[in-house]
Design a protein around this motif. Sequence first.
Motif, PDB file in Angstrom:
ATOM      1  N   UNK A  32       0.838  -1.207   0.000  1.00 16.22           N
ATOM      2  CA  UNK A  32       0.000   0.000   0.000  1.00 16.22           C
ATOM      3  C   UNK A  32       0.862   1.242   0.000  1.00 16.22           C
ATOM      4  N   UNK A  33       0.261   2.396  -0.318  1.00 17.32           N
ATOM      5  CA  UNK A  33       0.986   3.657  -0.351  1.00 17.32           C
ATOM      6  C   UNK A  33       1.479   4.052   1.016  1.00 17.32           C
ATOM      7  N   UNK A  34       2.265   5.138   1.041  1.00 14.13           N
ATOM      8  CA  UNK A  34       2.952   5.549   2.257  1.00 14.13           C
ATOM      9  C   UNK A  34       2.033   5.943   3.389  1.00 14.13           C
ATOM     10  N   UNK A  35       0.842   6.486   3.075  1.00 15.75           N
ATOM     11  CA  UNK A  35      -0.087   6.848   4.137  1.00 15.75           C
ATOM     12  C   UNK A  35       0.478   7.888   5.077  1.00 15.75           C
ATOM     13  N   UNK A  36       1.467   8.670   4.609  1.00 19.95           N
ATOM     14  CA  UNK A  36       2.025   9.713   5.446  1.00 19.95           C
ATOM     15  C   UNK A  36       2.992   9.222   6.484  1.00 19.95           C
ATOM     16  N   UNK A  37       3.445   7.987   6.417  1.00 16.71           N
ATOM     17  CA  UNK A  37       4.387   7.460   7.390  1.00 16.71           C
ATOM     18  C   UNK A  37       5.752   8.113   7.199  1.00 16.71           C
ATOM     19  N   UNK A  38       6.520   8.146   8.286  1.00 21.03           N
ATOM     20  CA  UNK A  38       7.870   8.701   8.253  1.00 21.03           C
ATOM     21  C   UNK A  38       8.808   7.724   8.943  1.00 21.03           C
ATOM     22  N   UNK A 149      14.968   6.119  -3.336  1.00 17.36           N
ATOM     23  CA  UNK A 149      14.755   5.883  -4.770  1.00 17.36           C
ATOM     24  C   UNK A 149      13.719   4.785  -4.986  1.00 17.36           C
ATOM     25  N   UNK A 150      13.835   3.712  -4.213  1.00 14.72           N
ATOM     26  CA  UNK A 150      12.923   2.584  -4.399  1.00 14.72           C
ATOM     27  C   UNK A 150      11.556   2.837  -3.792  1.00 14.72           C
ATOM     28  N   UNK A 151      11.515   3.558  -2.679  1.00 17.15           N
ATOM     29  CA  UNK A 151      10.224   3.862  -2.058  1.00 17.15           C
ATOM     30  C   UNK A 151       9.547   5.067  -2.716  1.00 17.15           C
TER      31      UNK A 151
END
Length: 468
Positions: A32-38, A149-151
């Motif tokens: 799934x997409x990043x969802x704003x994670x850090x 780069x990959x993310x």
Amino acid sequence: MVAASAALALAMALALSAGAAVVLWRRRATAAGGGGRVCVAVLGDLGRSPRMQYHALSLARHGRGVDLLGYLRDRPHGDVLRSGEIRLVPVAELRGLRVGPKLFQYVIKVIVQAIQLLYTMLKIDKPSYILLQNPPGLPAIAVAWVACLFWRSKLIIDWHNYGYTIMSLNHGKNHPLVQIAKWYEKLFGRLSDYNLCVTNAMKEDLWMNCNIKAVTLYDKPASYFKETPLELQHRLYMKLAKDYEPFKPLTEAVSSNAQRSAFTEMDEKNGHVIKTRGRPALLISSTSWTEDEDFSVLLKALEDYEHYINEGAKLPSLVCVITGKGPLKDYYNGLINKLRFKHIQICTPWLEAEDYPLLLGSADLGVCLHKSSSGLDLPMKVVDMFGCCLPVCAIYFDCLHELVKHDENGLIFRDSNELAEQLKVLFLGFPTLEGKLHSFRKNLRTSKQLRWDESWDQTVLPLLGQNE
């Protein structure tokens, strides 16, 4: 030869890391997409990286999921452990490589760390940002860049100092490894998307010498760094007295109902706490016990202070507490054990994360011996002391004036003689006379300095909105 070997190590590490990244990327391509994670990352001990813990807590406060990545030697602060938004991601620490010459060991360490760190970064949920502490930056910056780069994430570097200037303390400025590290930080630092730094002096240096545009985010005290109420002081002293002699009372309590430490006394019937008459002054310093802090300066100043008392100066006895862990602790403990003081006691405890702010908020004076290897960073320990309204004596270096205002919130010294004179002036007539110590503390109370949360919201939060 050394330079070529180090460059080859870096190239091999990146190549092997990239290969590992491809494998893991294929496995997670449908994630799934990043969802704003850090991902907040440091190639070091999380428990001894307070600024990165603060970043994680600020992100969590704004509803961001955080993967806090690093070594787990010492326990992070309880607020980090209790947060439902922060997930600790341990990085296995590489130890025990003692085969072959030192250069070979270094090359192998860089390669293994690079693969290990990238593997860990690609196991987490996809982040929108990777926020990386530098130093240590070799191989962390390059690995974080590959992971981004990959993310398809953004890389933020938080510049606390320069790794190559710290290396130069051991090897000298002209050592080939130091020059390689300098080239590396400049090259890969320019590949970041955003940059934070700890002083305006570093901001200018990054731009002038590295062509890196950074935003200054001064270290600020967290909300739990504040003056400690007397009842909590007593509780802390009694706790420390179980393990450390200087906190134990010199005499037994006059009343059987009284509970005493070296500094406080509590009537157990009514719970009322007072400071003991003739109590010693409490001086505190904290350190990582590394080459950029010369504690022989403090020890020599304490010898002079003892001499002042022996000559009849009206000065209090001192309890000097030096907290922290690090490679030179045993060396300095050896020097301390050789001292024969009558009026000064020294102890070097490792405090729990929650007890450290309480002790700062209970102390009478802080001493800082941090000398920046680059001359561009500021000691976070002084920031924490000021949060507790604790006046400070700090050793001089170029940009210290951005934090310590001489004769306003503390004093700046250049050698042990000057420090000894300052201790004499500050503690003369203690605790009855209200002199400079009282004035400095009053100035700190009225300064209304920003706390970390406010400063972070003003400085970092706008950056995170640019890619959303």
